[in-house]
Design an enzyme around this catalytic site. Structure first.
Site: not given
Length: 58
Positions: A29, A33
């Site tokens: 992450h 995204d």
């Protein structure tokens, strides 16, 4: 990807047996995204469900 196995599903109020396979995606992450990762996974799912889309590039 996992094995394709027969699983019960509810379709139009009826329980029917359909071939199903689990598909998972791991991503960092910090680099990607979550929205882009999910979009990629949905694209892969759609291509696996309808390979002609991949062959015809639509």
């Amino acid at each position: 990807m996992h094995n394709i196995i027969q699983r019960p599903m509810a379709i139009n109020g009826q329980v029917v047996i359909r071939p199903m396979m689990y598909l998972a995606l791991s991503y960092d992450h910090r680099l990607i995204d979550g929205k882009e990762a999910v979009t990629f996974l949905v694209t892969i799912k759609n291509l696996l469900e309808d390979p002609s889309r991949l062959l015809l590039d639509i």
